[in-house]
Scaffold this active site. Structure first.
Site, PDB file in Angstrom:
ATOM      1  N   GLU A 109      48.391  29.689  75.179  1.00  0.00           N
ATOM      2  CA  GLU A 109      47.783  30.221  73.957  1.00  0.00           C
ATOM      3  C   GLU A 109      46.403  30.759  74.273  1.00  0.00           C
ATOM      4  OE1 GLU A 109      47.874  31.210  71.035  1.00  0.00           O
ATOM      5  OE2 GLU A 109      49.133  30.026  69.741  1.00  0.00           O
ATOM      6  N   ASP A 110      45.939  31.693  73.457  1.00  0.00           N
ATOM      7  CA  ASP A 110      44.593  32.225  73.630  1.00  0.00           C
ATOM      8  C   ASP A 110      43.544  31.265  73.085  1.00  0.00           C
ATOM      9  OD1 ASP A 110      45.403  32.652  71.003  1.00  0.00           O
ATOM     10  OD2 ASP A 110      44.715  34.719  70.904  1.00  0.00           O
ATOM     11  N   ASP A 113      42.358  26.571  67.189  1.00  0.00           N
ATOM     12  CA  ASP A 113      41.296  26.160  66.269  1.00  0.00           C
ATOM     13  C   ASP A 113      41.835  25.095  65.315  1.00  0.00           C
ATOM     14  OD1 ASP A 113      42.682  28.001  64.654  1.00  0.00           O
ATOM     15  OD2 ASP A 113      41.111  29.491  64.775  1.00  0.00           O
ATOM     16  N   PHE A 163      33.649  33.193  65.577  1.00  0.00           N
ATOM     17  CA  PHE A 163      34.799  34.089  65.579  1.00  0.00           C
ATOM     18  C   PHE A 163      34.674  34.969  66.822  1.00  0.00           C
ATOM     19  CE2 PHE A 163      37.122  37.965  64.581  1.00  0.00           C
ATOM     20  CZ  PHE A 163      38.360  37.408  64.323  1.00  0.00           C
ATOM     21  N   ARG A 176      40.859  43.673  71.821  1.00  0.00           N
ATOM     22  CA  ARG A 176      41.670  42.902  72.768  1.00  0.00           C
ATOM     23  C   ARG A 176      41.409  43.313  74.218  1.00  0.00           C
ATOM     24  NH1 ARG A 176      45.608  39.949  70.104  1.00  0.00           N
ATOM     25  NH2 ARG A 176      46.432  40.860  68.193  1.00  0.00           N
TER      26      ARG A 176
END
Length: 188
Positions: A109-110, A113, A163, A176
């Site tokens: 996963e990136d 959170d 963020f 990205r």
């Protein structure tokens, strides 16, 4: 001018500040690749599952540093849309996978959170695929926002409640392709 030299300014978000440089990311990925190689040394095959879209760059770089036979699979889940916060619901866009019964799996996963997406997918694998071993890798761990407890076996970096964009992470589909990870201080 290259992306590493360019000042990124978003009309709504402000100036992008670099949080992790490309060099720092690549150094940590090499370390993670060695950790995964050591843990799965001697296994016949390791299945890498990339959770699209955000983790594609991380996955591509990471598998180059795993010195084992691997196969790669891709799933697509969504919980953000174009927002900066999770919607609170996971949308399984594409969960097409081969039979993973008895296989060793690393999910990549990136960012984690709230933990909602990770929990959803790990539970899905556990109950639908009966894998031998499931390990979880995340480039970024934002534990300060965790709602659903998740064990991350391989963590790139821990971050506070920012963020972030770049290196696969996006804001409304943009950023990205940045080779580093940045954040917009306006939102801090």
């Amino acid at each position: 001018m290259t992306l590493t030299e360019k000042t990124i300014f978003d009309k709504d978000q402000g100036k992008l500040e670099i949080l992790f440089s490309s060099e720092k990311i690549q150094k940590r990925i090499i370390e993670l690749g060695k950790e995964i190689t050591k843990e799965f040394e001697g296994c016949e095959e390791l299945v890498i599952i990339c959770v699209l879209k955000g983790s594609v760059l991380f996955t591509a770089d990471l598998v180059r540093h795993i010195d084992l036979p691997v196969t790669m699979e891709f799933v697509r889940l969504a919980s953000y849309g174009d927002a900066e916060k999770s919607s609170g619901k996971v949308k399984p866009v594409d969960l097409t996978l081969p039979d993973l019964c008895g296989k060793n799996v690393v999910v990549i996963e990136d960012i984690v959170d709230t933990g909602l997406t990770a929990k959803f997918f790990l539970d899905y694998l556990k109950y639908q695929h009966k894998t031998a071993k499931i390990k979880f890798a995340a480039l970024l761990d934002k534990a300060c926002t965790r709602v659903h407890p998740i064990d991350i076996d391989y963590t790139g970096f821990e971050i506070d409640d920012k963020f972030v964009v770049g290196y696969g992470l996006d804001y409304a589909g943009h950023y990205r392709n940045l080779p580093y990870i940045g954040y917009f201080p306006k939102n801090d």
